[in-house]
Scaffold this active site. Structure first.
Site, mmCIF file in Angstrom:
data_model
loop_
_atom_site.group_PDB
_atom_site.id
_atom_site.type_symbol
_atom_site.label_atom_id
_atom_site.label_comp_id
_atom_site.label_asym_id
_atom_site.label_seq_id
_atom_site.Cartn_x
_atom_site.Cartn_y
_atom_site.Cartn_z
ATOM 1 N N PHE A 128 -123.713 7.414 36.490
ATOM 2 C CA PHE A 128 -122.634 6.435 36.400
ATOM 3 C C PHE A 128 -121.439 7.073 35.726
ATOM 4 O O PHE A 128 -121.563 7.641 34.642
ATOM 5 C CB PHE A 128 -123.051 5.178 35.622
ATOM 6 C CG PHE A 128 -121.949 4.144 35.605
ATOM 7 C CD1 PHE A 128 -121.738 3.316 36.702
ATOM 8 C CD2 PHE A 128 -121.104 4.026 34.517
ATOM 9 C CE1 PHE A 128 -120.696 2.390 36.703
ATOM 10 C CE2 PHE A 128 -120.065 3.092 34.520
ATOM 11 C CZ PHE A 128 -119.868 2.274 35.608
ATOM 12 N N ASP A 215 -120.334 14.209 30.825
ATOM 13 C CA ASP A 215 -119.903 12.833 30.601
ATOM 14 C C ASP A 215 -120.696 12.307 29.410
ATOM 15 O O ASP A 215 -121.858 11.934 29.530
ATOM 16 C CB ASP A 215 -120.148 11.993 31.864
ATOM 17 C CG ASP A 215 -119.737 10.532 31.686
ATOM 18 O OD1 ASP A 215 -119.604 10.082 30.525
ATOM 19 O OD2 ASP A 215 -119.580 9.836 32.707
ATOM 20 N N LYS A 244 -116.509 5.003 24.996
ATOM 21 C CA LYS A 244 -117.188 3.864 24.355
ATOM 22 C C LYS A 244 -117.123 3.803 22.819
ATOM 23 O O LYS A 244 -116.396 3.012 22.267
ATOM 24 C CB LYS A 244 -118.633 3.814 24.835
ATOM 25 C CG LYS A 244 -118.718 3.473 26.322
ATOM 26 C CD LYS A 244 -120.095 3.036 26.747
ATOM 27 C CE LYS A 244 -120.071 2.314 28.079
ATOM 28 N NZ LYS A 244 -120.235 3.154 29.257
HETATM 29 C C1 PLP Z 1 -119.534 3.297 30.486
HETATM 30 C C2 PLP Z 1 -119.549 4.618 31.125
HETATM 31 C C3 PLP Z 1 -118.453 5.067 31.880
HETATM 32 C C4 PLP Z 1 -117.256 4.203 32.186
HETATM 33 O O1 PLP Z 1 -116.552 3.817 31.053
HETATM 34 P P1 PLP Z 1 -115.465 2.639 31.164
HETATM 35 O O2 PLP Z 1 -114.835 2.624 29.798
HETATM 36 O O3 PLP Z 1 -116.218 1.388 31.484
HETATM 37 O O4 PLP Z 1 -114.514 2.989 32.221
HETATM 38 C C5 PLP Z 1 -118.509 6.344 32.399
HETATM 39 N N1 PLP Z 1 -119.568 7.144 32.195
HETATM 40 C C6 PLP Z 1 -120.629 6.743 31.459
HETATM 41 C C7 PLP Z 1 -121.777 7.679 31.247
HETATM 42 C C8 PLP Z 1 -120.668 5.465 30.913
HETATM 43 O O5 PLP Z 1 -121.737 5.055 30.234
#
Ligand code: PLP
Length: 392
Positions: A128, A215, A244
């Site tokens: 994701f 990420d 986050k």
């Molecule tokens: C939450 C998340 C995102 C996206 O972040 P947003 O602030 O919602 O755009 C991308 N990569 C990972 C691994 C995430 O957990």
């Protein structure tokens, strides 16, 4: 009441009025133990005095100017973050998806400058990376993509935790320029790769001249008991994205880079109106200072290990529990059946949890979690899961 809002979320019928530490109170005055932290955002818990004071102070001084000018607070945060990450430069955005957009653009521009005209980025199944067009195209979940075709080109997908698949892809596709990977897959179901995965990804990237992009939007900021998820391996990425937990609830994203990757984005190549404004940077600085002063990463490791062992013991003989796994305060309890209904059952019991990948109960409690709260979580959730599996 919710009619003015686009129906992008199937919301639970509860609204919170205030919070303190790991606790939230709804508009009726009921108290909840927050084992989700707004999805790994409020690592310091709710209404933390250091974040409150930083925000109040900064709001009384300067909220926003523009990236047309130097921003002292941004430079301060940038210095702290790059030092912490072993990186050289940072670009500030406003969300995780935006941080990943910056990383994707960086990888493409880096490739074009080397004369690679049609660059591709290796991405993983069950990953994701966000909801913008490029990041949903990178995401390994059809539900996120369906209906939004044509997708952004330039991503090659392989199974997670599968080095051989990457080697095959590399021999078929000469235009790969980077790997984009989560150190632990969060939305994908708290999937933890083999211990040597990171080092082997690094070795592949070195061999082929690819950028390793981690990420760390969910795994970063101490969540796993180290500052970064990739710190559990010996492999340093070229690019890291954060969001986050970085400012405890004030929107921010960051794309950090080192080496050649740090020099790719120059004037006119990327930007953001809000990115890295004084307010959010001040909040993020308060978060980093507090994490260090209160040893919160060590606490995440300790409480996380306690919860992992506790759930493993408690659920060992329970039929229907497939696996309890986790690292630090990023925990997953995989069941043998869909268990989205557990979220409402937990809510009714005064507990905030999440279910991801249909069958995985996901816990992302604040890093300030203490033993008595961990015990309550073990007791309440253990019982809920047992009851759910018995009755379902
Ligand atoms: C939450 C998340 C995102 C996206 O972040 P947003 O602030 O919602 O755009 C991308 N990569 C990972 C691994 C995430 O957990």
């Amino acid at each position: 009441m919710s009619e003015p809002l686009m129906a992008t979320y199937r919301r639970l019928p509860v609204a919170f009025a205030r919070g303190e530490g790991v606790w939230l109170w709804d508009t009726e005055g009921r108290r909840y133990l927050d084992a989700l932290s707004g999805i790994a955002v409020c690592g310091l818990g709710h209404a933390h005095p250091a974040v409150r004071d930083a925000l109040c102070e900064q709001a009384g001084v300067l909220l926003h100017t523009s990236n047309l000018y130097r921003i002292t607070e941004q430079e301060r945060l940038g210095a702290m973050l790059t030092a912490q990450a072993g990186m050289e430069r940072v670009f500030f955005a406003n969300s995780g998806a935006e941080a990943n957009e910056a990383a994707i653009k960086l990888a493409r521009l880096h490739a074009h400058r080397q004369g690679i005209e049609n660059p591709a980025i290796l991405v993983m199944e069950n990953s994701f990376h966000g909801r913008t067009l490029a990041t949903l195209s990178a995401t390994g979940n059809r539900k996120v993509q369906a209906g939004f075709e044509p997708l952004v080109q330039g991503f090659v997908r392989v199974p997670y935790n599968d080095i051989a698949a990457i080697e095959t892809a590399a021999s078929n596709r000469p235009n790969i320029v980077a790997i984009l990977v989560e150190p632990i897959q969060g939305e994908g179901g708290i999937r933890i790769p083999a211990a040597d995965y990171g080092e082997r990804l690094r070795a592949l990237c070195d061999r082929h001249g690819w950028l390793l992009i981690c990420d760390e939007i969910q795994t970063g900021m101490g969540r796993t008991g180290r500052f970064f998820g990739h710190d559990h391996s010996g492999a340093a990425p070229d690019v890291v994205t954060l969001a986050k937990g970085l400012a405890n609830g004030v929107p921010i994203g960051a794309c950090l880079a080192r080496g050649a990757a740090a020099e790719v984005l120059g004037p006119g190549t990327h930007g953001s109106t809000f990115g890295g404004n004084p307010l959010v940077c001040r909040a993020a600085r308060a978060v980093l200072d507090t994490m260090a002063a209160d040893d919160l990463i060590a606490n995440a490791e300790t409480q996380g290990a306690y919860l992992l062992q506790g759930f493993r013991e408690r659920l060992a003989e329970v039929p229907g529990v497939v696996e309890v796994r986790g690292r630090g305060l990023m925990l997953g309890i995989e069941l043998d059946r869909p268990c989205a209904d557990l979220v409402a059952l937990a809510l009714a019991a005064g507990l905030l949890i999440n279910v991801t990948a249909e069958r995985v109960v996901r816990l992302l409690p604040p890093l300030i979690l203490e033993r008595p709260e961990a015990d309550q979580l073990l007791d309440q959730l253990g019982e809920l899961i047992e009851r759910f599996l018995r009755d379902a």
